[in-house]
Write a protein that holds these residues in place. Sequence first.
Motif, PDB file in Angstrom:
ATOM      1  N   ARG A  83       0.833  -1.206   0.000  1.00 52.72           N
ATOM      2  CA  ARG A  83       0.000   0.000   0.000  1.00 52.72           C
ATOM      3  C   ARG A  83       0.869   1.258   0.000  1.00 52.72           C
ATOM      4  O   ARG A  83       0.567   2.227  -0.687  1.00 52.72           O
ATOM      5  CB  ARG A  83      -0.923  -0.027   1.220  1.00 52.72           C
ATOM      6  CG  ARG A  83      -1.929   1.099   1.261  1.00 52.72           C
ATOM      7  CD  ARG A  83      -2.878   0.892   2.431  1.00 52.72           C
ATOM      8  NE  ARG A  83      -3.842   1.971   2.531  1.00 52.72           N
ATOM      9  CZ  ARG A  83      -4.784   2.027   3.462  1.00 52.72           C
ATOM     10  NH1 ARG A  83      -4.877   1.049   4.357  1.00 52.72           N
ATOM     11  NH2 ARG A  83      -5.617   3.037   3.508  1.00 52.72           N
ATOM     12  N   ASP A 219      -2.441   5.128  -7.727  1.00 49.33           N
ATOM     13  CA  ASP A 219      -3.571   5.262  -6.801  1.00 49.33           C
ATOM     14  C   ASP A 219      -4.373   6.524  -7.039  1.00 49.33           C
ATOM     15  O   ASP A 219      -5.457   6.690  -6.499  1.00 49.33           O
ATOM     16  CB  ASP A 219      -3.063   5.251  -5.356  1.00 49.33           C
ATOM     17  CG  ASP A 219      -2.809   3.838  -4.862  1.00 49.33           C
ATOM     18  OD1 ASP A 219      -2.189   3.713  -3.795  1.00 49.33           O
ATOM     19  OD2 ASP A 219      -3.217   2.889  -5.543  1.00 49.33           O
ATOM     20  N   ALA A 225      -6.533   1.509  -1.448  1.00 49.72           N
ATOM     21  CA  ALA A 225      -6.296   0.073  -1.314  1.00 49.72           C
ATOM     22  C   ALA A 225      -6.220  -0.319   0.151  1.00 49.72           C
ATOM     23  O   ALA A 225      -5.200  -0.119   0.795  1.00 49.72           O
ATOM     24  CB  ALA A 225      -5.010  -0.309  -2.028  1.00 49.72           C
ATOM     25  N   LEU A 230      -6.066  -5.541  -1.102  1.00 49.74           N
ATOM     26  CA  LEU A 230      -4.769  -6.179  -1.267  1.00 49.74           C
ATOM     27  C   LEU A 230      -4.904  -7.684  -1.480  1.00 49.74           C
ATOM     28  O   LEU A 230      -4.150  -8.281  -2.242  1.00 49.74           O
ATOM     29  CB  LEU A 230      -3.884  -5.908  -0.052  1.00 49.74           C
ATOM     30  CG  LEU A 230      -3.355  -4.471   0.095  1.00 49.74           C
ATOM     31  CD1 LEU A 230      -2.647  -4.311   1.428  1.00 49.74           C
ATOM     32  CD2 LEU A 230      -2.429  -4.109  -1.043  1.00 49.74           C
ATOM     33  N   ARG A 368       0.957  -4.548  -5.578  1.00 54.09           N
ATOM     34  CA  ARG A 368       0.207  -5.408  -4.667  1.00 54.09           C
ATOM     35  C   ARG A 368       0.216  -6.865  -5.142  1.00 54.09           C
ATOM     36  O   ARG A 368       0.200  -7.782  -4.318  1.00 54.09           O
ATOM     37  CB  ARG A 368      -1.217  -4.899  -4.476  1.00 54.09           C
ATOM     38  CG  ARG A 368      -2.131  -5.014  -5.668  1.00 54.09           C
ATOM     39  CD  ARG A 368      -3.451  -4.318  -5.390  1.00 54.09           C
ATOM     40  NE  ARG A 368      -3.222  -2.898  -5.129  1.00 54.09           N
ATOM     41  CZ  ARG A 368      -4.217  -2.040  -4.906  1.00 54.09           C
ATOM     42  NH1 ARG A 368      -5.463  -2.446  -4.891  1.00 54.09           N
ATOM     43  NH2 ARG A 368      -3.951  -0.767  -4.700  1.00 54.09           N
TER      44      ARG A 368
END
Length: 423
Positions: A83, A219, A225, A230, A368
């Motif tokens: 993240r 992002d 997230a 995830l 991720r």
Amino acid sequence: MPATSAFARLTGSDPDTMPEDEARNGMIHVAALTLTKTADALIDPKLVLSWLMSALGAPGAMIGALVPLREAGALLPQLALARYVDASPQRKRIWAMAAALQGLAALGIALAALTLEGAMAGAAILACLGLLAMARAGASVSQKDALARTIAKGRRGSITGIAGSVAAGSVLAVGALLATGLFETAITPLAGLVAIAGAAFLLAAAIFLRLREPSGSPDDTEPEAGLSALIDPILNDSQLRLFVAARAVLSVTALAPPFIVLLSASSAQASLGDLGPLVIASTAASISASYVWGRLSDRSSRQTLMAAGALAALVFAAIATLALTFGSLGGPWGSAAAIFAAQIAYGGVRAGRKLHLTDMAEDAFRARYTALSNTLVGLALLAGGVFGLIADSFGPALVVLLFAALAAIGVALSHGLEEVQAD
């Protein structure tokens, strides 16, 4: 430009169609990865650190913890780091910080080796190795993203292959020096090698900061997230599940070397001179295969995984058969020959699985995907500690034979993967 032409030739590309910034970035990737790959070889827990801790008189349980701590420690934290990496505008900063921390940890290992002994030395080295492994987790999460953001598909595998081959050349010279038997004690020269590894990590961090990476985070265009986001890919992406399963069973190629060494008849009386042939064998395998595996992965990472897994199955079966028939592999040079063949297969698995994950994931999800895959495989590696118990009860030859069967299963699983390099 000379840099563009040189990089284009190395990757088999047309210099007229390659952007100058990509060529510059490619050379930076090669330089930084060459340094870190060299450092990784100089601080190899399977060979160098186990020899060092043995010379320091560390307990056997601590020596046995080196490889699981290094491998699983570098994988398990990655889900938590994904993240943060996703939100970072430039991945190069994370990679550079991680490389610098690895350098400091390596210097800590060298210092512990020179100032401590016995269980105290073992505990200090394991603590520093744990820090190094966690820093490596950050490097692993960010490196694939940085590579994908700065190098076009079709040339990424060549970069890691070139770096692996160049790094192997320098480590081969180290192995040859050790094989001469010039050193009466293992502690001082091996601590020196670890210190050199630390300096290489620090230099790589400085070089990587010069990468011309586009700013901005994926992002910015996707929802935040959380934990559910995830872990969502492993639940909904069947290809990712298949890839993780294939990678998990093919990880036996990483676990095999210590068991192969145990099959050497002289392992109980191993000296520093015996370490040289093993280092030579491991690095010679990288020189022979890294670039080839990288180029093959650019064409098909799926087929690379299949070929490397099949080779591993054959090599492990042959090693186990020889050991069961003759009782050993013929001393350090016989063990070195076995490690050479096994490391060729390991190099293919490593090249194939790295590029497959890089190319199968979209830009917004690559970090991720990498973290989730590595975390799950890290858990599998921790479970792999059972192989040590099997070796204690039934002998290392049976473990290597079991590795052959698992590698064959990995080939079957890899067959079901999609061709992610196809345009």
